[in-house]
Write an enzyme that holds these catalytic residues in place. Structure first.
Site, short mmCIF file in Angstrom:
data_model
loop_
_atom_site.label_atom_id
_atom_site.label_comp_id
_atom_site.label_asym_id
_atom_site.label_seq_id
_atom_site.Cartn_x
_atom_site.Cartn_y
_atom_site.Cartn_z
N LYS A 22 -16.08 0.49 64.42
CA LYS A 22 -15.49 1.36 64.57
C LYS A 22 -14.98 2.05 63.64
O LYS A 22 -14.55 3.07 63.40
CB LYS A 22 -14.37 0.39 65.84
CG LYS A 22 -13.41 1.94 65.92
CD LYS A 22 -11.91 1.32 66.80
CE LYS A 22 -10.79 1.08 66.22
NZ LYS A 22 -10.00 2.02 65.65
N ASN A 23 -13.55 1.25 62.63
CA ASN A 23 -13.15 1.97 61.53
C ASN A 23 -14.53 2.80 60.26
O ASN A 23 -14.20 3.25 60.01
CB ASN A 23 -12.35 0.75 61.21
CG ASN A 23 -10.81 0.77 62.01
OD1 ASN A 23 -10.74 1.18 63.46
ND2 ASN A 23 -10.17 0.16 61.60
N CYS A 118 2.03 6.27 67.07
CA CYS A 118 1.80 6.02 68.31
C CYS A 118 2.74 4.53 68.48
O CYS A 118 3.24 4.24 68.01
CB CYS A 118 0.07 4.83 67.45
SG CYS A 118 0.02 3.74 66.24
N ARG A 123 3.53 6.38 61.83
CA ARG A 123 2.26 6.74 61.45
C ARG A 123 2.29 7.70 60.10
O ARG A 123 1.61 8.78 60.91
CB ARG A 123 0.89 6.43 61.44
CG ARG A 123 0.99 4.47 62.38
CD ARG A 123 0.01 4.47 63.47
NE ARG A 123 -0.83 3.96 62.48
CZ ARG A 123 -2.06 3.56 62.66
NH1 ARG A 123 -2.48 3.17 64.17
NH2 ARG A 123 -2.96 3.12 62.00
N ASP A 309 -5.19 -6.04 62.12
CA ASP A 309 -5.43 -5.97 62.73
C ASP A 309 -6.18 -7.33 63.35
O ASP A 309 -6.75 -7.32 64.84
CB ASP A 309 -6.96 -4.88 62.86
CG ASP A 309 -6.59 -3.59 62.87
OD1 ASP A 309 -5.99 -3.36 63.10
OD2 ASP A 309 -7.86 -2.97 62.63
N ARG A 401 -11.60 1.57 73.44
CA ARG A 401 -11.06 2.43 72.51
C ARG A 401 -12.00 1.06 71.09
O ARG A 401 -12.67 1.94 70.19
CB ARG A 401 -10.08 2.48 71.57
CG ARG A 401 -9.00 3.40 72.04
CD ARG A 401 -8.08 3.99 72.08
NE ARG A 401 -8.24 4.06 70.58
CZ ARG A 401 -7.48 3.54 69.83
NH1 ARG A 401 -6.61 3.42 69.99
NH2 ARG A 401 -7.52 4.06 68.89
C1 UD1 Z 1 -6.33 2.39 59.16
C2 UD1 Z 1 -7.26 1.17 60.18
C3 UD1 Z 1 -6.33 0.08 61.33
C4 UD1 Z 1 -5.37 -0.48 60.29
C5 UD1 Z 1 -4.92 0.08 59.31
C6 UD1 Z 1 -4.35 -1.25 58.47
C7 UD1 Z 1 -9.11 2.99 61.01
C8 UD1 Z 1 -9.65 4.00 61.87
N1 UD1 Z 1 -7.88 2.52 61.39
O1 UD1 Z 1 -5.67 2.70 59.77
O2 UD1 Z 1 -7.38 -0.18 62.31
O3 UD1 Z 1 -4.24 -1.18 60.98
O4 UD1 Z 1 -5.72 0.23 58.43
O5 UD1 Z 1 -5.73 -1.85 58.00
O6 UD1 Z 1 -9.22 2.70 59.84
N2 UD1 Z 1 1.51 4.77 55.46
C9 UD1 Z 1 2.38 5.96 55.43
N3 UD1 Z 1 1.96 6.60 54.92
C10 UD1 Z 1 0.97 7.45 54.42
C11 UD1 Z 1 -0.18 6.25 55.32
C12 UD1 Z 1 -0.10 5.55 55.98
O7 UD1 Z 1 3.27 5.43 54.67
O8 UD1 Z 1 0.27 8.60 54.32
C13 UD1 Z 1 1.76 3.29 55.83
C14 UD1 Z 1 1.46 2.85 57.66
O9 UD1 Z 1 2.75 3.90 58.12
C15 UD1 Z 1 0.88 1.81 58.21
C16 UD1 Z 1 0.40 1.91 56.81
O10 UD1 Z 1 0.75 2.95 55.92
O11 UD1 Z 1 2.45 1.22 57.93
C17 UD1 Z 1 -0.75 1.33 57.12
O12 UD1 Z 1 -1.66 2.35 56.51
P1 UD1 Z 1 -3.21 2.70 56.75
O13 UD1 Z 1 -3.61 1.86 55.79
O14 UD1 Z 1 -2.71 4.16 56.30
O15 UD1 Z 1 -3.64 2.33 57.54
P2 UD1 Z 1 -4.74 3.58 59.00
O16 UD1 Z 1 -5.95 4.16 57.82
O17 UD1 Z 1 -3.97 4.22 59.56
#
Ligand code: UD1
Length: 423
Positions: A22-23, A118, A123, A309, A401
């Site tokens: 999915k991701n 969420c 996030r 995850d 999902r």
């Molecule tokens: C992706 C995955 C999700 C997984 C996560 C961590 C997808 C679609 N989703 O989510 O399933 O749980 O990686 O492995 O691929 N953060 C910030 N600022 C930012 C971006 C992130 O503070 O600009 C923080 C987030 O709040 C969170 C952490 O970084 O606490 C991890 O986020 P991130 O690695 O960005 O996860 P996603 O890409 O949203």
């Protein structure tokens, strides 16, 4: 709304096919915005999140054709496209923010609704926006939307140091950098297999990328990207989920398409807990070596550490393990919402901040429970496989999902699981 009913106690044996990730699919699809030529993705998972992203990309002007029962998607975007990603679609799925980098690279402008929080915590998108600003973009927040503009000559290559190895920010910057002028270096980049899969696909489209899979990714911008056909990598989270099944049920399960290099630290933890993992020519076989798994301590980390995850599923397993385990969640601030539901099934869990202490019980008991997010939903189904009596997992739209036909895959190896259609 549908629910899943599980009657626990069956030993499970057989093969479980693992779908495309999915991701990975959610970041590969927006890559179509980077090229005027077709992108064809094979091994696509059939999930509601893919439907949501299809709707978003179509709203931006992409033409998307689905073939082979949804397993293949051919997409292309010609000429000028719409650069506004509307709140009504983005709010349904945070990964919609992955159109920001591609839109900015292709159109020089993007208006993308901020996805909002969420269930698992705030996030933010500061790492994404700071990275794009370092490449010359001007970004401001107005009416809940990020309004981003590239300089007249387009995005410029830059050296970007991430404060945290964010998966989404790495993907957004990587895609944007493929069409930027000059060289972009991402330091402290995420190393997840989905990033490597995206880089592989972008290379097929003509991008020049090095270092994906390490903490430093270097991208040499090119003028245009072309057509490509790319198979989506195996879903390591679905893989890890089904690899845990024998811990709950005994028996032996072979996860088809599974690979050790996709699951990092997860495999060491489940081996320490007493699951035997064998590589086969079709995937990974797993069985429980004694009657009961053992307690292990787990801390979630970016790849190759233990994935957040798979934390909920691991917690469900530790609920019936011999001994006391400490689980630390380091990626998201509020990702223990499955704990109170597992407690309703007889688990012994105490949560303090980002730490959960789980003392294994001999048996859990079936109960009606509520799914609060995607991975939490499946952890409750796993718990139900080992519990006495009937577990009814309500609100399973989260499950759809990210897991395709979970009840069919589990029934096929002997589980007593069914979906009950809601009103
Ligand atoms: C992706 C995955 C999700 C997984 C996560 C961590 C997808 C679609 N989703 O989510 O399933 O749980 O990686 O492995 O691929 N953060 C910030 N600022 C930012 C971006 C992130 O503070 O600009 C923080 C987030 O709040 C969170 C952490 O970084 O606490 C991890 O986020 P991130 O690695 O960005 O996860 P996603 O890409 O949203």
């Amino acid at each position: 709304m549908d629910s899943i009913v599980v009657r626990g106690g069956n030993e499970l044996n057989g093969q479980i096919p693992i779908a495309g990730a999915k991701n990975a699919a959610l970041t590969l699809m927006p890559a179509t915005l980077l090229s005027e030529e077709p992108l064809t993705l094979t091994n696509m998972p059939r999930l509601s999140d893919i439907g949501t992203l299809t709707q978003l990309l179509e709203s931006l002007g992409a033409e998307i054709t689905s073939m082979a029962d949804g397993r293949v998607k051919a997409m292309s975007t010609h000429g000028k496209i719409n650069h506004v990603a509307e709140y009504d679609i983005v709010r349904k799925m945070r990964a919609s923010n992955l159109v920001l980098g591609p839109l900015l690279a292709r159109e020089g402008q993007a208006v993308v609704s901020l996805p909002g929080g969420c269930a698992i915590g705030a996030r933010p998108m500061d790492i994404h926006t700071n990275g794009l600003e370092a490449m010359g973009a001007e970004i401001e927040l107005k009416d809940g939307y990020l309004h981003a503009k590239a300089p007249l000559k387009g995005l410029q290559g830059a050296v970007i140091d991430f404060p945290f190895a964010s998966v989404g920010a790495t993907e957004n910057i990587l895609m944007a950098a493929t069409l930027a002028k000059g060289t972009t270096v991402i330091n402290n980049a995420a190393r997840e297999p989905e990033i490597v899969d995206l880089a592989d696909c972008l290379r097929k489209m003509g991008a020049q990328i090095d270092g994906d899979g390490t903490s430093t990714i270097t991208v040499q911008g090119v003028d245009r990207l072309g057509a490509a056909t790319h198979p989506v990598v195996t879903d390591r989270i679905e893989l890890g989920t089904f690899m845990l099944v024998p811990a709950f049920t005994g028996g032996e399960v072979e996860c088809l398409g599974g690979r050790l290099d996709l699951i990092g630290a997860f495999v060491e933890k489940i081996q320490a807990a007493g699951l035997e993992v064998t590589e086969t020519d079709k995937g990974l076989k797993v069985k429980r070596v004694s009657d009961r798994v053992k307690a292990v301590d787990v801390t979630t980390e970016p790849f190759p550490g233990f994935p957040t995850d798979l934390q909920a599923q691991m917690m469900a397993m530790l609920c019936i393990a011999d001994g006391t385990s400490v689980l630390e969640e380091k990626i998201f601030e509020n990702r223990f919402m499955h704990a109170p539901e597992l407690v309703r099934m007889g688990a012994d869990i105490s949560v303090e901040g980002g730490t959960a202490t789980v003392t294994g019980v001999q048996k859990m008991k079936g109960a009606p429970v509520m799914a609060t997010d995607l991975r939490a939903s499946v952890s409750l189904i796993l718990a139900g496989l080992a519990a006495e009596g009937e577990t009814v997992v309500n609100r399973v739209y989260h499950l759809d999902r990210g897991y395709e036909f979970v009840e069919r895959k589990l029934s096929a190896v002997g589980a007593d699981v069914e979906r009950v259609k809601g009103q």
